[in-house]
Design a protein around this motif. Structure first.
Motif, mmCIF file in Angstrom:
data_model
loop_
_atom_site.group_PDB
_atom_site.id
_atom_site.type_symbol
_atom_site.label_atom_id
_atom_site.label_comp_id
_atom_site.label_asym_id
_atom_site.label_seq_id
_atom_site.Cartn_x
_atom_site.Cartn_y
_atom_site.Cartn_z
ATOM 1 N N GLN A 1 -12.526 -16.496 30.039
ATOM 2 C CA GLN A 1 -11.916 -15.344 30.684
ATOM 3 C C GLN A 1 -12.265 -14.082 29.911
ATOM 4 O OE1 GLN A 1 -10.581 -15.998 33.422
ATOM 5 N NE2 GLN A 1 -10.582 -18.191 33.174
ATOM 6 N N VAL A 2 -12.031 -12.979 30.568
ATOM 7 C CA VAL A 2 -12.357 -11.709 29.944
ATOM 8 C C VAL A 2 -11.371 -11.401 28.827
ATOM 9 C CG1 VAL A 2 -10.905 -10.303 31.445
ATOM 10 C CG2 VAL A 2 -12.968 -9.316 30.491
ATOM 11 N N LEU A 3 -11.786 -10.589 27.894
ATOM 12 C CA LEU A 3 -10.940 -10.141 26.803
ATOM 13 C C LEU A 3 -9.674 -9.525 27.365
ATOM 14 C CD1 LEU A 3 -12.008 -10.406 23.921
ATOM 15 C CD2 LEU A 3 -12.368 -7.950 23.918
ATOM 16 N N GLN A 4 -8.504 -9.961 26.882
ATOM 17 C CA GLN A 4 -7.257 -9.543 27.508
ATOM 18 C C GLN A 4 -6.357 -8.792 26.542
ATOM 19 O OE1 GLN A 4 -5.223 -12.594 29.747
ATOM 20 N NE2 GLN A 4 -7.061 -13.824 29.760
ATOM 21 N N PRO A 5 -6.193 -7.468 26.691
ATOM 22 C CA PRO A 5 -5.142 -6.748 25.972
ATOM 23 C C PRO A 5 -3.881 -6.794 26.816
ATOM 24 C CG PRO A 5 -6.614 -5.199 27.029
ATOM 25 C CD PRO A 5 -7.107 -6.574 27.383
ATOM 26 N N PHE A 6 -2.775 -7.306 26.273
ATOM 27 C CA PHE A 6 -1.600 -7.543 27.083
ATOM 28 C C PHE A 6 -0.574 -6.434 26.888
ATOM 29 C CE2 PHE A 6 -3.281 -11.779 26.117
ATOM 30 C CZ PHE A 6 -3.673 -12.081 27.398
ATOM 31 N N SER A 7 -0.317 -5.692 27.938
ATOM 32 C CA SER A 7 0.611 -4.585 27.847
ATOM 33 C C SER A 7 2.048 -5.047 27.729
ATOM 34 C CB SER A 7 0.461 -3.688 29.083
ATOM 35 O OG SER A 7 0.710 -4.420 30.252
ATOM 36 N N LEU A 8 2.355 -6.315 28.090
ATOM 37 C CA LEU A 8 3.724 -6.779 28.034
ATOM 38 C C LEU A 8 4.163 -7.080 26.612
ATOM 39 C CD1 LEU A 8 3.946 -10.512 28.969
ATOM 40 C CD2 LEU A 8 1.781 -9.318 29.117
ATOM 41 N N PHE A 405 -17.950 -16.945 44.145
ATOM 42 C CA PHE A 405 -17.840 -16.306 42.838
ATOM 43 C C PHE A 405 -17.049 -15.014 42.945
ATOM 44 C CE2 PHE A 405 -21.904 -18.662 42.344
ATOM 45 C CZ PHE A 405 -21.620 -19.365 41.186
ATOM 46 N N ALA A 406 -16.437 -14.626 41.824
ATOM 47 C CA ALA A 406 -15.776 -13.329 41.703
ATOM 48 C C ALA A 406 -16.179 -12.730 40.367
ATOM 49 C CB ALA A 406 -14.262 -13.463 41.789
ATOM 50 N N ALA A 407 -16.752 -11.537 40.402
ATOM 51 C CA ALA A 407 -17.221 -10.872 39.186
ATOM 52 C C ALA A 407 -16.275 -9.751 38.806
ATOM 53 C CB ALA A 407 -18.628 -10.313 39.401
ATOM 54 N N LEU A 408 -15.891 -9.701 37.548
ATOM 55 C CA LEU A 408 -15.059 -8.630 37.021
ATOM 56 C C LEU A 408 -15.958 -7.603 36.361
ATOM 57 C CD1 LEU A 408 -12.295 -7.416 36.330
ATOM 58 C CD2 LEU A 408 -12.261 -8.868 34.290
ATOM 59 N N ARG A 409 -15.852 -6.364 36.784
ATOM 60 C CA ARG A 409 -16.668 -5.286 36.254
ATOM 61 C C ARG A 409 -15.932 -4.534 35.141
ATOM 62 N NH1 ARG A 409 -20.858 -3.248 38.755
ATOM 63 N NH2 ARG A 409 -20.134 -1.128 38.361
ATOM 64 N N LYS A 438 -7.713 -7.504 34.732
ATOM 65 C CA LYS A 438 -8.045 -7.902 33.363
ATOM 66 C C LYS A 438 -8.807 -9.215 33.304
ATOM 67 C CE LYS A 438 -3.912 -8.067 31.688
ATOM 68 N NZ LYS A 438 -2.842 -8.206 30.670
ATOM 69 N N SER A 439 -8.499 -10.121 34.224
ATOM 70 C CA SER A 439 -9.155 -11.424 34.214
ATOM 71 C C SER A 439 -8.965 -12.088 35.570
ATOM 72 C CB SER A 439 -8.606 -12.312 33.097
ATOM 73 O OG SER A 439 -7.195 -12.427 33.186
ATOM 74 N N ILE A 440 -9.774 -13.110 35.826
ATOM 75 C CA ILE A 440 -9.757 -13.803 37.110
ATOM 76 C C ILE A 440 -9.690 -15.306 36.869
ATOM 77 C CG2 ILE A 440 -10.897 -14.097 39.352
ATOM 78 C CD1 ILE A 440 -12.527 -11.572 38.691
ATOM 79 N N ALA A 448 -7.279 -15.853 41.756
ATOM 80 C CA ALA A 448 -6.107 -15.077 41.358
ATOM 81 C C ALA A 448 -6.537 -14.093 40.283
ATOM 82 C CB ALA A 448 -4.997 -15.979 40.836
ATOM 83 N N ALA A 449 -6.311 -12.817 40.530
ATOM 84 C CA ALA A 449 -6.659 -11.768 39.569
ATOM 85 C C ALA A 449 -5.412 -11.340 38.815
ATOM 86 C CB ALA A 449 -7.274 -10.574 40.295
ATOM 87 N N LEU A 450 -5.516 -11.291 37.501
ATOM 88 C CA LEU A 450 -4.421 -10.827 36.657
ATOM 89 C C LEU A 450 -4.656 -9.369 36.315
ATOM 90 C CD1 LEU A 450 -1.863 -11.487 35.039
ATOM 91 C CD2 LEU A 450 -3.351 -12.209 33.150
ATOM 92 N N LYS A 451 -3.678 -8.513 36.654
ATOM 93 C CA LYS A 451 -3.832 -7.078 36.465
ATOM 94 C C LYS A 451 -3.010 -6.581 35.282
ATOM 95 C CE LYS A 451 -4.555 -4.443 39.900
ATOM 96 N NZ LYS A 451 -4.438 -3.578 41.085
ATOM 97 N N GLU A 452 -3.268 -5.340 34.900
ATOM 98 C CA GLU A 452 -2.481 -4.696 33.854
ATOM 99 C C GLU A 452 -1.009 -4.763 34.234
ATOM 100 O OE1 GLU A 452 -3.649 -3.574 31.092
ATOM 101 O OE2 GLU A 452 -5.803 -3.514 31.500
#
Length: 496
Positions: A1-8, A405-409, A438-440, A448-452
């Motif tokens: 998964q993409v690098l995830q900075p978690f605001s929570l 496929f789903a690409a995160l830009r 942030k990641s898919i 399922a896309a995880l958002k900020e």
């Protein structure tokens, strides 16, 4: 998964461990290059490193290093890799989830406790109400078979739900073994119909379908201690020991019989890979050893020389493999209909590739600067010409269902292609995928896309998790990470 900075969280850093071209375990006296650790904060500023390590790291070493050398790191924090929180003894081996050799972790201030939210096909884990009490807090990580889930809790217990035939029921004997074990469960790996739990002591305990690897009678003595990595095909498991030996068990037709190449697996193996019916072991020299169904890549033909040196990581579809070599060169083999034949795009795969992702029958590779190259089944996303303009640059990571496929830009937007029934068409949620993703994550039929802020946006086949149903309100914030099986999702959510 993409690098995830978690605001929570109150505190968050992103960690990139830029590894050597090969992945190496302790006690293996072979050639290898040093690992370089670099720590950045969420703004991209350097916090720690680059520091070169002359031997492989385990997670507990990195915990201690950060505590003693970075003053701003709080006492209470956890390292997250994909869908699991590292508990300390894990070897920091294996490529990043995109198939490259940068191990992407996140360091998070660990104040909250986590519960589980599930949705999708009820009988396959989308309904977790039967174990709701056990999942309401204290969950550390998630794993899945094709039709069931397993959650590891802070106290070391494992909670399962979903199809009983696919590991959703442990049975009294396994429950007692786990309860009596002197060390905690650190990792759970699933194949289609069985789970394998790796304990801190290096022991492995399995449950689910006996034909899929839950029956460990043939390798029981080898699974008592010293195991550091597990991999699963659809109906078998493979294990890697701390001494560099690899072996497998389960269905022989799915790679469960490694005795044919036992001499080549006796030492020097540093990483494992699998598809539905075959396994690969990467040796410390970069040589690849394969076994299992020959038509699925278990016997490489025509690429033997390319696989004799310099391989850094391996990705797979259901019936083919793609090896990423030094310099970013890609070599594929296995079923030509399943992505094993990459000759049509060979020139674009000759160098500069940094990661590879496979679905059931197609591959997508990310090159330097974020260009995407695809091959394999056109219907499954092997033909990406319809979205080529969006994939020419700026792609960070890619996720896959069975046939899309789903690409995160880099700008936080998402581009999809492939079978529209499996998430290749995201038009119904297009506005929500233009920013802050942030990641898919994926099941076989939905994304399922995880958002900020921890919001989840899903699309694809409704019965496979594309429709959040009654879980929608719970998925509006506070989600940390997700795990998908064939037809359901499970998410870790902050307990408020």
């Amino acid at each position: 998964q993409v690098l995830q900075p978690f605001s929570l969280f109150f505190f968050s850093y992103a960690i990139s461990i830029v590894e050597s071209p090969l992945l190496h375990l302790r006690y293996i006296p072979v050639q290898w290059m040093a690992s370089i650790v670099v720590v950045h904060n969420i703004a991209g500023n350097l916090v720690y490193g680059p520091v070169e390590f002359q031997r492989p790291l385990v997670a507990m070493q990195l915990y201690q290093i950060l505590k003693t050398t970075v003053p701003v790191v709080p006492e209470s924090f956890k390292l997250l890799h994909d869908t699991r929180i590292l508990t300390g003894p894990e070897l920091l081996t294996g490529s990043g989830s995109g198939g490259d050799n940068t191990l992407r972790l996140s360091i998070v201030y660990y104040a909250p406790s986590f519960c589980v939210v599930s949705w999708g096909e009820p009988d396959f884990g989308g309904d977790s109400s039967a174990v709701a009490e056990d999942l309401r807090d204290g969950v550390l990580s998630l794993a899945s078979t094709s039709l069931a889930f397993a959650a590891i809790k802070e106290d070391g217990r494992v909670v399962v739900w979903g199809s009983e035939a696919a590991g959703g029921e442990m049975g009294a004997a396994v429950t007692e073994r786990l309860a009596a074990a002197e060390s905690l469960v650190t990792t759970v790996v699933g194949n289609d119909a069985a789970f394998a739990a790796l304990l801190r002591s290096g022991e492995v305990i399995c449950w689910g379908s006996e034909r899929a690897g839950a029956d460990t009678s043939m390798v029981r003595s080898q699974l008592q201690s010293g195991i550091v990595q597990l991999a699963g095909s659809s109906q078998a498991f493979a294990a890697l020991t701390v001494g560099g030996q690899a072996f497998s068990w389960g269905s022989e037709a799915h790679g469960g019989a490694s005795w044919r190449v036992a001499d080549r697996l006796a030492e020097g193996i540093v990483a494992l890979a699998s598809n539905s019916m075959a396994f690969c072991g990467i040796r410390s020299t970069g040589e690849v050893v394969c076994w299992g169904n020959p038509l699925h890549g278990g016997h490489p033909i025509g690429v033997e020389y390319e696989l004799s040196w310099g391989v850094r990581s391996i990705s797979s579809t259901s019936s083919a493999f793609a090896a990423l070599k030094e310099g970013g060169r890609v070599v594929s083999w296995g079923s030509s209909e399943g992505g094993g034949d990459s000759r049509a795009v060979a020139a674009r795969l000759s160098s500069g590739v940094v990661s590879i992702v496979g679905n059931s029958t197609a591959f997508a590779a990310v090159r330097k600067h974020g260009e995407v190259v695809t091959w394999g089944s056109h219907r499954a996303g092997g033909d990406s010409r319809s979205v080529a303009a969006h994939l020419a640059t700026g792609v960070v990571t890619i996720a896959a269902t069975a046939s899309a496929f789903a690409a995160l830009r880099q700008d936080g937007s998402v581009i999809t292609w492939g079978d529209p029934r499996c998430g290749g068409d995201s038009s119904l949620v297009a506005k929500e995928l233009t920013h802050e993703v942030k990641s898919i994550f994926s099941t076989q039929g939905a994304f399922a896309a995880l958002k900020e802020g921890g919001q989840v946006v899903s699309w694809g086949r409704a019965a496979a998790g594309g429709d959040q149903g009654s879980a929608r309100n719970s998925l509006s914030s506070g989600i940390l990470t997700l795990k998908g099986n064939h037809a359901a999702f499970a998410a870790l959510k902050e307990v408020t």
